[in-house]
Design an enzyme around this catalytic site. Sequence first.
Site, short mmCIF file in Angstrom:
data_model
loop_
_atom_site.label_atom_id
_atom_site.label_comp_id
_atom_site.label_asym_id
_atom_site.label_seq_id
_atom_site.Cartn_x
_atom_site.Cartn_y
_atom_site.Cartn_z
N GLY A 96 0.83 -1.20 0.00
CA GLY A 96 0.00 0.00 0.00
C GLY A 96 0.87 1.25 0.00
O GLY A 96 2.06 1.20 0.25
N ALA A 122 7.81 5.78 7.61
CA ALA A 122 6.76 5.48 6.62
C ALA A 122 6.22 4.08 6.87
O ALA A 122 6.95 3.18 7.31
CB ALA A 122 7.33 5.57 5.21
N LYS A 129 2.36 5.12 -1.57
CA LYS A 129 2.86 5.77 -2.78
C LYS A 129 4.38 5.62 -2.86
O LYS A 129 4.91 4.59 -2.51
CB LYS A 129 2.39 7.22 -2.79
N THR A 186 8.29 6.05 -1.88
CA THR A 186 9.19 6.34 -0.77
C THR A 186 10.61 5.99 -1.18
O THR A 186 10.85 5.43 -2.26
CB THR A 186 8.77 5.60 0.51
N PHE A 187 11.54 6.37 -0.33
CA PHE A 187 12.96 6.08 -0.56
C PHE A 187 13.47 5.14 0.52
O PHE A 187 13.12 5.28 1.69
CB PHE A 187 13.78 7.38 -0.52
N GLY A 209 6.08 -3.32 5.41
CA GLY A 209 6.10 -2.89 6.81
C GLY A 209 6.41 -1.44 7.04
O GLY A 209 5.71 -0.56 6.55
N CYS A 226 5.29 9.71 -0.25
CA CYS A 226 3.94 9.29 0.15
C CYS A 226 2.86 10.20 -0.43
O CYS A 226 1.73 10.24 0.07
CB CYS A 226 3.81 9.22 1.67
#
Length: 211
Positions: free
Chosen positions: A72, A145, A74, A76-77, A158, A176
């Site tokens: 789930g 996150a 958007k 991220t890094f 996770g 995100c």
Amino acid sequence: MNMIRFITIPDFADYQVTLKLMEDYVNKVISDHEPEIIYLVEHSEVYTAGTNYKQEELLNYGDIPVIYTGRGGKFTFHGPGQRVIYPILNLASPNRHKDLKLYIKMLEEWIINSLNYFGIKAYIIKDKVGIWAKVRKDEFAKIAAIGVRVRKWVTYHGVAINISTDLSKFSGIIPCGLENSLITSLNQLGIHVEMSEFDKIIQTEFNKIFK
């Protein structure tokens, strides 16, 4: 209560290799061949996109690979200095609950309590995913996150917590999907901690929440 094993993957782990490891283990848990487990990972540099990503949120990725995942969330890094935690838990087992919202709430509480141990007051902010820390009066920055997936009530993916992460890497994306949001880390907040020390605390705090 059976103690869940925490497995630390050494060095900087390749994201796709780790994803395959997770997916294979999830299948074993579903088949009742393996117990629950939690992987602790520090990835080599990568941008990942969750199922709700928008391509325009990928701004300037340079030579950092971009991987589209089934979790789930958007963009991220992930990279060095960030502790990524992958709990593979069976929510259908007798001591757990088939409730994804409750599971995410427990993840949030676990990370907030772990950060509190180091003197960081962390928060959930309505309509903003992740864990946030106050950086100035009335101003918050994301420090962790959350993006999860569940298959037959077995969790994977996770939480990613910025310990000493190079925060400039987040400028290649809209993290995100939250435009103009700040990103922070334990280091930036003046907390300098070894990854191994942080790991000890998250293991202790996990056992208080996920009984």
